[in-house]
Design a protein around this motif. Structure first.
Motif, mmCIF file in Angstrom:
data_model
loop_
_atom_site.group_PDB
_atom_site.id
_atom_site.type_symbol
_atom_site.label_atom_id
_atom_site.label_comp_id
_atom_site.label_asym_id
_atom_site.label_seq_id
_atom_site.Cartn_x
_atom_site.Cartn_y
_atom_site.Cartn_z
ATOM 1 N N LEU A 1 1.128 -0.762 -0.382
ATOM 2 C CA LEU A 1 -0.066 0.176 -0.005
ATOM 3 C C LEU A 1 0.708 1.360 -0.130
ATOM 4 N N ALA A 2 1.791 1.033 0.678
ATOM 5 C CA ALA A 2 3.157 2.491 0.563
ATOM 6 C C ALA A 2 3.105 2.416 -0.652
ATOM 7 N N THR A 3 3.584 1.648 -1.320
ATOM 8 C CA THR A 3 4.320 2.050 -2.473
ATOM 9 C C THR A 3 3.295 2.106 -3.287
ATOM 10 N N LEU A 4 2.637 1.722 -3.615
ATOM 11 C CA LEU A 4 1.086 2.325 -4.632
ATOM 12 C C LEU A 4 0.379 3.967 -3.708
ATOM 13 N N ALA A 5 0.950 4.151 -3.018
ATOM 14 C CA ALA A 5 0.230 4.865 -2.340
ATOM 15 C C ALA A 5 1.181 6.589 -2.719
ATOM 16 N N LEU A 6 2.415 6.255 -2.753
ATOM 17 C CA LEU A 6 3.264 7.198 -3.300
ATOM 18 C C LEU A 6 3.408 6.591 -4.887
ATOM 19 N N TYR B 1 1.338 6.307 -7.534
ATOM 20 C CA TYR B 1 0.433 7.045 -7.810
ATOM 21 C C TYR B 1 0.030 8.506 -7.948
ATOM 22 N N PRO B 2 0.045 9.389 -6.554
ATOM 23 C CA PRO B 2 0.450 10.759 -6.264
ATOM 24 C C PRO B 2 1.369 11.160 -7.272
ATOM 25 N N ASN B 3 2.256 10.201 -7.523
ATOM 26 C CA ASN B 3 3.335 11.172 -7.610
ATOM 27 C C ASN B 3 3.019 11.716 -9.072
ATOM 28 N N LYS B 4 2.746 9.855 -10.009
ATOM 29 C CA LYS B 4 2.306 9.968 -11.758
ATOM 30 C C LYS B 4 1.899 10.754 -11.889
ATOM 31 N N TYR B 5 0.497 11.713 -11.032
ATOM 32 C CA TYR B 5 -0.501 12.572 -11.455
ATOM 33 C C TYR B 5 0.583 13.742 -11.181
ATOM 34 N N LEU B 6 1.385 14.219 -10.407
ATOM 35 C CA LEU B 6 1.938 15.187 -9.989
ATOM 36 C C LEU B 6 3.075 15.445 -11.378
ATOM 37 N N TRP C 1 13.472 16.177 -12.313
ATOM 38 C CA TRP C 1 12.715 15.924 -9.875
ATOM 39 C C TRP C 1 11.862 14.799 -10.009
ATOM 40 N N PHE C 2 9.966 15.620 -10.617
ATOM 41 C CA PHE C 2 9.376 14.873 -10.333
ATOM 42 C C PHE C 2 8.932 13.974 -11.009
ATOM 43 N N ASN C 3 9.741 13.289 -11.672
ATOM 44 C CA ASN C 3 9.725 11.469 -12.197
ATOM 45 C C ASN C 3 9.394 10.701 -11.434
#
Length: 226
Positions: A9-14, A16-21, A29-31
């Motif tokens: 869950l921690a991996t997914l939670a980090l 998908y928001p990063n992908k949106y960002l 640096w946001f990749n």
């Protein structure tokens, strides 16, 4: 069981928001390939979770690389007309790219005096992660080391790519895309799309064909490593 669920869950939670960002603000640096692992490493450190335990609890995520590799057949089919039109350039670019990538990695490992397992992990750094991790052990390397080298190669490719291409004679968008796809795999395809859709498609095809050729040549690469 509870720790395994937390790690996944921690991996997914980090991710998908990063992908949106990154979709909103496409900066290096946001990749997700860079920011998500960095954030995950910080979380594991703060929670005192050993890396070996994390890898054990999330090992099935690596299994997903198999279907992802098979999925590369889709763009090959979708762009078969482009392949027929530029098959000679694709063939030459793939052979030249793989030769240069493996050869330069071998020379770099020798010059730096890297130990065997590290040196072998470096040999397949220039292909996309599903291919690289799939054959890392077949060439005498280690999958997690290879994955790290793949990321570093992709970052270096997109950072220095424009500078290198600027020093060369003017090239078409297709040639630029081929260069990024062969040298910087997945990150290179993202960068290539800045030059237009044809460049992005060519980068994707070079990335796929380079991975396929490197996989076929794995026994020869293993012989080179010894």
């Amino acid at each position: 069981m509870g720790m395994a669920v937390f790690c996944v869950l921690a991996t997914l939670a980090l991710f998908y928001p990063n992908k949106y960002l990154y979709r909103r603000w496409p900066r290096l640096w946001f990749n997700p390939i860079l920011l998500t692992p960095a954030a995950l490493a910080a979380l594991l450190w703060a929670a005192h979770i050993p890396l070996d335990e994390y890898l054990s609890d999330t090992h099935w995520l690596l299994w997903c690389l198999g279907p992802a590799t098979v999925g590369f057949a889709v763009p090959i089919y979708q762009h078969r007309a482009l392949i027929r039109e530029h098959w000679a350039a694709l063939l030459a670019g793939t052979v030249a790219g793989v030769t240069m990538a493996v050869g330069s990695s071998w020379l770099l490992a020798r010059a730096a005096g890297l130990p065997g397992e590290v040196a072998n992990s470096l040999l397949v750094r220039s292909i996309s992660t599903p291919f690289a991790m799939g054959i890392a052990e077949r060439v005498g390397g280690k999958a997690d080391l290879t994955a790290m080298f793949v990321v570093l190669t992709g970052v270096a490719g997109i950072v220095t790519g424009e500078l290198v291409l600027a020093l060369l004679p003017r090239r078409s968008g297709l040639a630029r895309g081929a260069s990024y796809g062969a040298a910087a795999h997945a990150l290179g395809t993202v960068k290539a799309r800045e030059f237009g859709e044809p460049a992005g498609v060519m980068a994707s095809l070079l990335m796929i064909f380079s991975g396929l050729l490197t996989t076929l040549l794995a026994p020869l690469i293993r012989h080179l490593a010894t």
